[in-house]
Design an enzyme around this catalytic site. Structure first.
Site, short mmCIF file in Angstrom:
data_model
loop_
_atom_site.label_atom_id
_atom_site.label_comp_id
_atom_site.label_asym_id
_atom_site.label_seq_id
_atom_site.Cartn_x
_atom_site.Cartn_y
_atom_site.Cartn_z
N TYR A 187 0.82 -1.22 0.00
CA TYR A 187 0.00 0.00 0.00
C TYR A 187 0.86 1.27 0.00
O TYR A 187 0.36 2.36 -0.20
CB TYR A 187 -0.95 0.05 1.21
CG TYR A 187 -1.89 -1.11 1.37
CD1 TYR A 187 -2.08 -2.04 0.35
CD2 TYR A 187 -2.62 -1.28 2.54
CE1 TYR A 187 -2.93 -3.11 0.51
CE2 TYR A 187 -3.49 -2.34 2.71
CZ TYR A 187 -3.63 -3.26 1.69
OH TYR A 187 -4.49 -4.32 1.86
N HIS A 196 0.86 -11.60 2.10
CA HIS A 196 -0.23 -10.91 1.39
C HIS A 196 -0.91 -11.79 0.34
O HIS A 196 -2.13 -11.74 0.17
CB HIS A 196 0.33 -9.64 0.73
CG HIS A 196 -0.68 -8.57 0.50
ND1 HIS A 196 -0.39 -7.23 0.60
CD2 HIS A 196 -2.00 -8.63 0.18
CE1 HIS A 196 -1.48 -6.53 0.34
NE2 HIS A 196 -2.47 -7.36 0.08
#
Ligand SMILES: NC(=O)c1ccc[n+]([C@@H]2O[C@H](COP(=O)([O-])OP(=O)(O)OC[C@H]3O[C@@H](n4cnc5c(N)ncnc54)[C@H](OP(=O)(O)O)[C@@H]3O)[C@@H](O)[C@H]2O)c1
Length: 279
Positions: free
Chosen positions: A49, A107
């Site tokens: 992010y 992730h």
């Protein structure tokens, strides 16, 4: 706030705040500060992010003790493998301005995630990570890791919302002591989420919005949710879901909305692997 207890005894807030798609650091810091003021203590970020430093700055500036927070980050595909994952964890700790991270997730189930997982186990034993887990692991990948890892995963963060409810996946995760966490609890507004007739109609009985009903549904299923908003009034709305209870009949009606398929992505599709590997 209500909490779930992870398999290692760690308490995790059942509702948190996500910062995906808030790449501007100043905007992210402002949003996290607003979320903290509203009452959120679980903050969900990720290396991918590119805003971990904004999250760290907002937490520092809050003046609240570090132990008040439950911080999550995730190791990205390009940082996979034992050595690279360790270096990336050091980088995450630095950017988050903290000595420990409450929860670290792999992730995506791609690249050398077993190597990453061993690095996470090492940091866990050293007290630099309080809980470890995965994200986007379908039941087959989850069971494989749970069977062969030294320290079993404690959390699995997967797309979970009223249109993709993960009923079966939740059962498999539970069998292995893995807490299900929802990403995209509003499906990012897809499929006319916020005006869905069932959610709106049920909400009217309680003076609640479709968003609140959708979050309450997850909470009542024992699923951790991390809604994202950059608007403070929506953050407050999304946080205000602990003063009503959906009836069994409401729960049944919402269960009917399940399409049992992703509105975003298919991790079994080779094109997805290519796309994410290049992300
Ligand atoms: N592990 C993974 O692969 C993965 C993937 C995706 C997401 N996540 C995590 O999950 C978090 C949440 O998922 P998400 O950000 O994808 O989507 P989401 O939370 O399902 O939806 C966010 C969208 O809903 C809007 N919104 C929020 N509250 C609202 C309300 N009360 N009324 C109307 N609109 C509202 C937001 O707009 P505004 O911001 O303009 O208010 C934003 O457009 C992420 O931030 C991230 O931390 C993880």
């Amino acid at each position: 706030m209500e909490y779930v207890t992870l398999s290692n005894g760690l308490k995790m807030p059942i509702l948190g705040f996500g910062v995906y798609q808030v790449p501007d650091l100043a905007e992210c810091e402002r949003a996290v500060s607003d979320a903290i003021a509203v009452g959120y203590r679980l903050i969900d970020t990720a290396q991918a992010y590119q805003n971990e430093e904004a999250v760290g700055a907002a937490i520092k500036k809050s003046g609240l003790a570090r132990e008040e927070f439950f911080l999550t980050t995730k190791i990205w595909i390009s940082n996979a493998g034992y050595e690279k994952a360790k270096a990336s964890l050091d980088e995450s700790l630095r950017k988050l301005q903290t000595d420990y991270i409450d929860l670290v997730l792999i992730h995506q189930p791609f690249n050398d995630y077993y190597g990453s997982y061993r690095a996470m186990e090492e940091y866990y034993k050293a007290g630099k990570i309080k809980a470890i887990g995965v994200s986007n692991f379908y039941p087959d990948r989850l069971v494989d890791l749970a069977l062969f890892a030294e320290i079993p995963p404690m959390v699995n963060q997967v797309e979970t919302h009223v249109f993709n409810q993960q009923i079966e996946a939740q059962k498999v995760n539970s069998e292995y002591g893995v807490q299900l966490e929802s990403w995209g609890p509003f499906a990012e507004g897809k499929n006319h989420f916020f005006t869905n007739e069932t959610l709106v109609t049920i909400g009217k009985q309680y003076g609640k919005s479709a968003a609140q009903v959708a979050l309450r549904y997850l909470v009542q299923r024992g699923i951790v949710a991390i809604p994202k908003s950059v608007h403070k009034e929506r953050m407050a709305q999304n946080f205000d879901v602990f003063d009503f209870t959906l009836s069994d009949d409401d729960m049944d009606r919402i269960r009917q909305l399940d399409q049992k398929t992703s509105l975003f992505i298919d991790h079994h599709n080779p094109e997805t692997v290519k796309f994410l590997a290049n992300y």
